[in-house]
Design an enzyme around this catalytic site. Structure first.
Site, PDB file in Angstrom:
ATOM      1  CG  HIS A 215      -1.966  -1.078   1.205  1.00  0.00           C
ATOM      2  ND1 HIS A 215      -3.181  -0.942   0.570  1.00  0.00           N
ATOM      3  CD2 HIS A 215      -1.965  -2.326   1.741  1.00  0.00           C
ATOM      4  CE1 HIS A 215      -3.888  -2.054   0.722  1.00  0.00           C
ATOM      5  NE2 HIS A 215      -3.164  -2.920   1.419  1.00  0.00           N
ATOM      6  CG  ASN A 247      -6.116  -7.497  -2.587  1.00  0.00           C
ATOM      7  OD1 ASN A 247      -5.700  -8.354  -3.355  1.00  0.00           O
ATOM      8  ND2 ASN A 247      -6.270  -7.712  -1.293  1.00  0.00           N
ATOM      9  CG  ASP A 286      -2.806  -4.406   5.081  1.00  0.00           C
ATOM     10  OD1 ASP A 286      -1.899  -3.569   5.175  1.00  0.00           O
ATOM     11  OD2 ASP A 286      -3.908  -4.155   4.546  1.00  0.00           O
ATOM     12  CD  GLU A 287      -5.404  -6.017   1.377  1.00  0.00           C
ATOM     13  OE1 GLU A 287      -6.519  -6.544   1.262  1.00  0.00           O
ATOM     14  OE2 GLU A 287      -5.175  -4.831   1.052  1.00  0.00           O
ATOM     15  CB  ILE A 288       2.841  -8.769   1.161  1.00  0.00           C
ATOM     16  CG1 ILE A 288       3.236  -7.910   2.367  1.00  0.00           C
ATOM     17  CG2 ILE A 288       4.032  -8.949   0.215  1.00  0.00           C
ATOM     18  CD1 ILE A 288       3.722  -6.545   2.005  1.00  0.00           C
TER      19      ILE A 288
END
Length: 540
Positions: A215, A247, A286-288
């Site tokens: 992000h 994402n 988060d969300e690598i």
């Protein structure tokens, strides 16, 4: 100083607010005797604080005892800290109303009241994302004030994300100068100081989040050399969904192998540590996405040398965590940092004594799994606490939506080809989370008493893809109030039964009181339901 500002605010509120519960117009006998109340005189409220030096930090005592004597004279508010006094002043303000059938004149107060009150959970918060869409400072201040009215104590400020970097930093001015949406869309250091100070007036901690290493596309505008897969399409043509770069649109992740990454990151942390006095610092995690990191030649070479993405993330977390601990910060991470199947670190590297994990996508079982590892946990599960859900697909040129008939009678379409959103009518995390869904969720379900002690509280989250200052009040309120009540006093009655049904009239009435206090809360039901008690029940 903080208590003085609170006293001034509540004095003005009490003298100006002319409140009559909405139900009273339909059923005046539901309220205590107006005649008795109007013959009652209260001269002042005396506040006694045991420890005026206790700072506004996690776990501070917020209990209070409030007595409004039946004979009149002086009410007393006794607390351990000034933060408990602020909670007590809020309760005191809610005891005051105008006589039934009148909209002006002197207010009356419920009397013969003795209240001892304290929160069930120490962490009761709201996450607001100001990166995807910008919120003017006035909207943030109004939101903080509303949190105070609901006895909530954490404003989790998700300041930056891939879409923009809207915070001006002395050590890294280029991040906002180049990574924000423009000059009008930047929070100055003076703005931050104002927000922190205002939060203290309502007993609300300001916890900053700078989400990394994912992000972070917005960092790459100023420093393209430290961000990988920047300026790429989020799902490049020919790339499988599982190998997508992000994402949602705006891919970019910090390069954990570039020394310059850590130079910039340390400057960011040093500046924020001085701007935000709270001991919590949310570092994201988060969300690598493997596809993004693997797009980097540096990381490709790293993997060819028999290293893994877990090792890449571990290098990043180990290095950046040291910057935070040097400022005596307790680091909050999204639970992905130890649970992700793409890249994770070994839990042994994140001691529970200085780490808090926030669970957003694994339900109650995920929270239980984290506390069983010994971690303090904040619950903010998407299936109950995400306030941005249910507003439909926001991406353009999606031909799946170009239909002249209802090809989705069962709400089975989703913008993503697979994942949580299947069956949600185009919104990845639908359905819309109603206040009762939020209220009824047990964040310590199926836990032992010892496990439950590690769940420090919960947050509702408003992510910013489809929200800004124009709609923030209606997105948040009164649904956020449902979390506030359940985290303060629980969602069950003395017999252990869920009490959302009993709370319905109270929530409806509270919505109208919020309107009177300048918070544009959305309606929960037709007004007819309030004027016809129990006629809107699902079953009789």
């Amino acid at each position: 100083m903080d208590l003085n500002r609170a006293v001034v605010y509540y004095r003005e509120l009490i003298l100006s607010e002319k409140w009559l519960p909405v139900q009273a117009s339909a059923n005046p006998t539901s309220l205590p005797s107006t005649e008795a109340a109007t013959n009652y005189s209260l001269n002042l409220i005396q506040i006694k604080v045991e420890d005026i030096s206790a700072d506004l930090q996690y776990g501070v005592n917020e209990s209070y005892s409030l007595i409004v004597p039946d004979q009149g004279g002086t009410a007393t508010l006794e607390t351990v800290t000034i933060w408990g006094a602020i909670r007590g002043l809020e309760t005191f303000s809610q005891l005051i109303r105008v006589p039934s059938g009148k909209s002006e004149g002197e207010s009356i107060i419920e009397h013969g009241v003795a209240i001892h009150d304290e929160p069930k959970f120490a962490h009761r918060g709201l996450l607001l994302d100001t990166s995807r869409n910008f919120y003017p400072v006035k909207d943030i201040l109004r939101t903080i004030r509303a949190l105070g009215h609901n006895k909530m104590n954490v404003f989790h400020w998700h300041i930056t994300d891939s879409q923009s970097f809207p915070l001006s930093l002395a050590s890294e001015p280029l991040l906002a100068a180049k990574g924000s949406y423009g000059e009008r869309y930047i929070y100055s250091q003076k703005d931050v100081a104002k927000i922190v100070r205002y939060g203290r007036s309502f007993g609300v901690r300001i916890v900053p989040e700078i989400d990394t290493p994912g992000h972070t596309a917005s960092w790459g505008v100023a420093y393209p050399e430290i961000v990988v897969c920047n300026n790429q399409f989020w799902v490049p043509p020919g790339v499988a969904w599982v190998d997508r770069f992000a994402n949602e649109p705006g891919p970019g992740q910090l390069n954990p192998l570039n020394p310059k990454t850590y130079e910039v990151y340390k400057n960011v942390v040093d500046d924020l540590a001085n701007m935000f006095p709270d001991t919590f610092f949310h570092a994201g995690g988060d969300e690598i996405k493997a596809g993004c990191w693997k797009n980097s030649t540096d990381i490709q070479k790293f993997l060819q040398e028999n290293h893994t993405l877990d090792e890449a993330l571990t290098r990043f977390i180990n290095t950046t965590r040291s910057f935070l601990t040097s400022h005596n910060k307790t680091t909050v991470y999204w639970a992905d940092v130890i649970t992700s199947t793409v890249a994770k670190v070994d839990p042994s590297l994140l001691p529970p004594s200085s780490t808090i994990l926030q669970n957003w996508d694994a339900g109650s079982e995920g929270t239980k799994s984290l506390v069983q590892k010994g971690y303090p946990v904040i619950a903010s599960d998407v299936d109950w606490f995400y306030l941005d859900c249910g507003f439909g697909n926001w991406m353009t040129n999606n031909t799946n939506l170009d239909q002249d008939f209802n090809d989705d009678p069962g709400n089975t379409f989703n913008w993503a080809p697979q994942g949580r959103g299947a069956g949600t009518g185009g919104s990845w995390c639908a359905p819309y989370k109603s206040w009762s869904r939020i209220y009824d969720h047990d964040i310590t379900a199926n836990m032992t008493s010892e496990e439950a002690k590690l769940v420090i509280g919960a947050e509702v989250s408003l992510w910013g893809e489809q929200a800004d200052g124009a709609v923030v009040d209606s997105r948040l309120w009164p649904r956020t109030a449902a979390l506030g009540e359940s985290m303060w006093s629980g969602n069950r009655d003395a017999e252990g039964r869920k009490r959302s049904g009993e709370a319905n009239d109270r929530m409806n009435d509270w919505r109208f009181r919020l309107l009177g206090r300048g918070i544009a809360a959305e309606p929960l039901q037709p007004l007819w339901c309030l004027k016809n008690p129990h006629q809107c029940d699902f079953v009789q």
